[in-house]
Design an enzyme around this catalytic site. Structure first.
Site, mmCIF file in Angstrom:
data_model
loop_
_atom_site.group_PDB
_atom_site.id
_atom_site.type_symbol
_atom_site.label_atom_id
_atom_site.label_comp_id
_atom_site.label_asym_id
_atom_site.label_seq_id
_atom_site.Cartn_x
_atom_site.Cartn_y
_atom_site.Cartn_z
ATOM 1 N N ALA A 153 88.688 89.646 56.470
ATOM 2 C CA ALA A 153 87.856 89.666 57.679
ATOM 3 C C ALA A 153 87.054 90.966 57.660
ATOM 4 O O ALA A 153 87.523 91.987 57.148
ATOM 5 C CB ALA A 153 88.731 89.607 58.924
ATOM 6 N N LYS A 154 85.851 90.905 58.215
ATOM 7 C CA LYS A 154 84.980 92.091 58.184
ATOM 8 C C LYS A 154 85.183 92.877 59.482
ATOM 9 O O LYS A 154 84.353 92.825 60.405
ATOM 10 C CB LYS A 154 83.522 91.651 57.982
ATOM 11 C CG LYS A 154 82.654 92.728 57.353
ATOM 12 C CD LYS A 154 81.355 92.146 56.835
ATOM 13 C CE LYS A 154 80.311 93.198 56.587
ATOM 14 N NZ LYS A 154 80.661 94.245 55.633
ATOM 15 N N ILE A 155 86.322 93.572 59.526
ATOM 16 C CA ILE A 155 86.752 94.297 60.720
ATOM 17 C C ILE A 155 86.347 95.770 60.576
ATOM 18 O O ILE A 155 86.607 96.386 59.535
ATOM 19 C CB ILE A 155 88.281 94.156 60.906
ATOM 20 C CG1 ILE A 155 88.640 92.681 61.171
ATOM 21 C CG2 ILE A 155 88.788 95.070 62.020
ATOM 22 C CD1 ILE A 155 90.119 92.368 61.227
#
Ligand code: PMP
Length: 307
Positions: A153-155
């Protein structure tokens, strides 16, 4: 970064300088935000966004992993991104959608009192790294572990890992850091994926610890369409030292040849034929010159058209 006219914030376009938030926003304190990086290009007839659907999908995937209640649908965000690019009248550049837990209550675990705020900005952006081919160094920092977080995930909080790896090579001759995973296999660079070429075939790390790049997926599609052999597998750093060619892929870096890793020259040290071929095809695709990939572009209506 060059300011543009408008930023989309919470459903409407407002002047760039007015797009602000409270200093007690949850995301600012805990990294509880997700984002995307998307490029748009000038084509022969107009401006077009590359793989917008895929980026919006990953954006929503990331928000879901952080349990963010999204006040907008995928279609609304897709349309808002198109609207933001159109309104700013920039021919080519970079788009940054960001969703973050906002100002409410400072408890660590977000709840109904922690609102979700969304912004979309865009600006002109040329090459991310000036060099035509880069020198890399293996980082002493390992890539975030999939048992510690949702690694694909692009957190926002994940990027401390990338920032630390980047700081460690600051003021050294190296342009980018290579991060290995906890077992010593090659993962990726600080904000891009890696491919190597051996005996005419492409090899890239399998999914697991990496961010599954939209550009990486594009290279896999290019390989399939143009008949270049490709494997997704685990491999160790030594395989890069002995590779014929190597390159990074990412929205920011696009296709970026690697000249050396840890001072070991890769192949001839020049941009190799497979890298060159992939790069030429990629540039044709994003500029709307490859009919087989025309569905990857979302065209922005020209100024004056009925938007
Ligand atoms: N890995 C990381 C950690 C990244 O930040 C990025 C940039 N989004 C990539 C890989 C490449 O992904 P993409 O091709 O979707 O830009």
């Amino acid at each position: 970064m060059q300011a543009t006219k408008f930023i989309w914030q919470q459903g409407k376009l407002i002047p760039w300088q007015d797009a602000t938030t409270h200093v007690l926003a949850h995301g600012l304190h805990y990294g509880s935000a997700v984002f995307e990086g998307i490029r748009f290009y000038k084509t022969k007839d107009d401006t077009a966004i590359f793989k917008l659907t895929e980026h919006v999908d990953r954006f929503f995937y990331s928000t879901k992993q952080l349990a963010m209640p999204m006040p907008y649908s995928k279609k609304q965000i897709f349309d808002a991104i198109v609207e933001t690019v159109a309104a700013n009248e920039v021919e080519s550049g970079y788009i940054r959608p960001l969703a973050f837990y906002g100002y409410g209550w400072m408890k660590l675990v977000p709840d109904a009192n922690t609102p979700v705020e969304i912004i979309i900005a865009c600006w002109p952006w040329g090459k991310y790294i000036a060099q035509d081919a880069i020198d890399m160094a293996t980082s002493s920092y390992i890539r975030i572990h999939p048992k510690s977080t949702v690694a694909n995930a692009k957190i926002s909080g994940h990027y401390v890992n990338s920032i630390l790896a980047g700081l460690a090579i600051k003021n050294t001759p190296y342009h980018e850091a290579l991060l290995l995973d906890a077992e010593g296999y090659v993962a990726e660079a600080s904000s891009s994926n890696i491919f190597i070429v051996k005996n005419g075939a492409l090899i890239t790390p399998a999914v697991g610890t990496i961010l599954e790049g939209v550009t990486r997926a594009t290279v896999i599609e290019i390989a399939k369409h143009y008949g270049i052999a490709l494997t997704e597998t685990k491999f160790i750093r030594d395989e890069i030292y002995t590779a014929d060619e190597a390159f990074l892929t990412g929205t920011a870096v696009e296709i970026l040849p690697i000249k050396s890793l840890d001072d070991r020259i890769i192949g001839t040290g020049k941009v190799g034929p497979i890298t060159k071929k992939i790069n030429t095809i990629f540039q044709a695709i994003v500029h709307g010159e490859d009919p087989a990939f025309k569905q990857t572009l979302t065209h922005i209506p020209p100024k004056g058209a009925n938007r």
